[in-house]
Design a protein around this motif. Structure first.
Motif, mmCIF file in Angstrom:
data_model
loop_
_atom_site.group_PDB
_atom_site.id
_atom_site.type_symbol
_atom_site.label_atom_id
_atom_site.label_comp_id
_atom_site.label_asym_id
_atom_site.label_seq_id
_atom_site.Cartn_x
_atom_site.Cartn_y
_atom_site.Cartn_z
ATOM 1 N N ILE A 37 -0.279 -8.149 -5.540
ATOM 2 C CA ILE A 37 0.133 -8.213 -4.134
ATOM 3 C C ILE A 37 -1.083 -8.425 -3.241
ATOM 4 C CG2 ILE A 37 1.008 -6.797 -2.222
ATOM 5 C CD1 ILE A 37 3.083 -5.692 -4.162
ATOM 6 N N MET A 38 -2.174 -7.724 -3.533
ATOM 7 C CA MET A 38 -3.402 -7.896 -2.746
ATOM 8 C C MET A 38 -3.913 -9.327 -2.858
ATOM 9 S SD MET A 38 -5.269 -4.281 -3.644
ATOM 10 C CE MET A 38 -6.777 -4.562 -2.763
ATOM 11 N N LEU A 39 -3.790 -9.920 -4.043
ATOM 12 C CA LEU A 39 -4.205 -11.302 -4.251
ATOM 13 C C LEU A 39 -3.304 -12.266 -3.489
ATOM 14 C CD1 LEU A 39 -6.034 -13.339 -5.786
ATOM 15 C CD2 LEU A 39 -4.366 -13.255 -7.637
ATOM 16 N N ALA A 40 -1.994 -12.059 -3.565
ATOM 17 C CA ALA A 40 -1.044 -12.945 -2.893
ATOM 18 C C ALA A 40 -1.183 -12.878 -1.373
ATOM 19 C CB ALA A 40 0.379 -12.590 -3.307
ATOM 20 N N GLU A 41 -1.534 -11.706 -0.845
ATOM 21 C CA GLU A 41 -1.674 -11.543 0.603
ATOM 22 C C GLU A 41 -3.057 -11.949 1.103
ATOM 23 O OE1 GLU A 41 0.664 -10.583 2.913
ATOM 24 O OE2 GLU A 41 2.139 -10.680 1.298
ATOM 25 N N VAL A 103 2.752 -1.351 0.725
ATOM 26 C CA VAL A 103 3.182 -1.632 -0.642
ATOM 27 C C VAL A 103 4.283 -0.637 -0.983
ATOM 28 C CG1 VAL A 103 2.466 -1.830 -3.042
ATOM 29 C CG2 VAL A 103 0.889 -2.488 -1.229
ATOM 30 N N ILE A 104 5.457 -1.180 -1.349
ATOM 31 C CA ILE A 104 6.647 -0.369 -1.580
ATOM 32 C C ILE A 104 7.062 -0.500 -3.042
ATOM 33 C CG2 ILE A 104 9.006 0.087 -0.800
ATOM 34 C CD1 ILE A 104 7.089 0.176 1.510
ATOM 35 N N SER A 105 7.381 0.637 -3.681
ATOM 36 C CA SER A 105 7.924 0.624 -5.035
ATOM 37 C C SER A 105 9.443 0.730 -4.928
ATOM 38 C CB SER A 105 7.360 1.796 -5.836
ATOM 39 O OG SER A 105 7.962 1.842 -7.102
ATOM 40 N N THR A 106 10.146 -0.346 -5.277
ATOM 41 C CA THR A 106 11.601 -0.379 -5.169
ATOM 42 C C THR A 106 12.217 -0.449 -6.556
ATOM 43 O OG1 THR A 106 11.773 -2.787 -5.117
ATOM 44 C CG2 THR A 106 11.343 -1.682 -3.029
ATOM 45 N N THR A 112 5.864 -5.987 -1.038
ATOM 46 C CA THR A 112 5.390 -5.660 0.300
ATOM 47 C C THR A 112 6.565 -5.210 1.157
ATOM 48 O OG1 THR A 112 5.685 -7.880 1.179
ATOM 49 C CG2 THR A 112 3.577 -7.400 0.124
ATOM 50 N N ASP A 113 6.249 -4.681 2.327
ATOM 51 C CA ASP A 113 7.300 -4.237 3.241
ATOM 52 C C ASP A 113 8.171 -5.390 3.712
ATOM 53 O OD1 ASP A 113 5.074 -5.232 4.564
ATOM 54 O OD2 ASP A 113 5.246 -3.887 6.272
ATOM 55 N N LYS A 114 7.571 -6.552 3.931
ATOM 56 C CA LYS A 114 8.348 -7.720 4.379
ATOM 57 C C LYS A 114 9.290 -8.214 3.282
ATOM 58 C CE LYS A 114 4.578 -9.139 7.398
ATOM 59 N NZ LYS A 114 3.615 -8.119 7.009
ATOM 60 N N GLU A 124 9.822 3.890 -2.375
ATOM 61 C CA GLU A 124 8.674 4.775 -2.156
ATOM 62 C C GLU A 124 7.525 3.978 -1.551
ATOM 63 O OE1 GLU A 124 5.703 7.705 -4.692
ATOM 64 O OE2 GLU A 124 7.340 6.689 -5.712
ATOM 65 N N VAL A 125 6.965 4.472 -0.461
ATOM 66 C CA VAL A 125 5.841 3.815 0.209
ATOM 67 C C VAL A 125 4.564 4.235 -0.522
ATOM 68 C CG1 VAL A 125 4.635 3.456 2.385
ATOM 69 C CG2 VAL A 125 7.085 3.917 2.384
ATOM 70 N N LEU A 126 3.973 3.327 -1.291
ATOM 71 C CA LEU A 126 2.794 3.667 -2.087
ATOM 72 C C LEU A 126 1.532 3.723 -1.250
ATOM 73 C CD1 LEU A 126 3.469 1.524 -5.273
ATOM 74 C CD2 LEU A 126 3.892 3.954 -4.937
ATOM 75 N N CYS A 127 1.236 2.643 -0.504
ATOM 76 C CA CYS A 127 -0.005 2.603 0.260
ATOM 77 C C CYS A 127 0.073 1.588 1.383
ATOM 78 C CB CYS A 127 -1.184 2.288 -0.646
ATOM 79 S SG CYS A 127 -1.115 0.684 -1.455
#
Length: 130
Positions: A37-41, A103-106, A112-114, A124-127
């Protein structure tokens, strides 16, 4: 180690403070998903999985703008092992008025939130990363 995600964020934060090019993190599926996710964003420039005979290591190549100004301005662990934090689709957190990501664990994976809002799922909201 009781909180491997907090350890990952701390390693990245410490590497950014001393302007390191790369940082090594013990690998897990959740850490790999957060790194992707960090890479994609656009917060980091590369993610590699290096085998070391155990679980492997993630090697993150950090991204800087200008004269060693890190792209990542802040990392914050939200949901901790002692106090889990959850968000529904209607009350998804906004980080820095949309400039950062949560970053959300679903149940459909880590996103991501979006992406979670578009998929109409909470979790769960991870970070937070901004």
């Amino acid at each position: 180690m009781t909180d491997p995600i907090a350890d990952m964020l701390t390693r990245v934060r410490n590497a950014l403070m001393v302007n390191k090019e790369t940082v090594e993190i013990p690998s897990s599926n959740m850490k790999k998903a957060i790194a992707d996710i960090m890479l994609a964003e656009g917060f980091i420039s590369d993610v590699k999985l290096v085998e070391d005979g155990y679980n492997g290591k993630l090697v993150l190549t950090l991204k800087y703008a200008g004269k060693k100004q890190p792209v990542i301005n802040g990392l914050k662990r939200v949901s901790k092992p002692g106090l889990r934090t959850y968000a529904g689709v209607e009350n998804m957190p906004k980080v820095m008025n949309g400039m950062g990501i949560a970053v959300i664990s679903t149940n459909k994976g880590i996103m991501t939130d979006k992406q979670a809002k578009a998929a109409n799922v909470g979790g769960e909201v991870l970070c937070y990363i901004w």
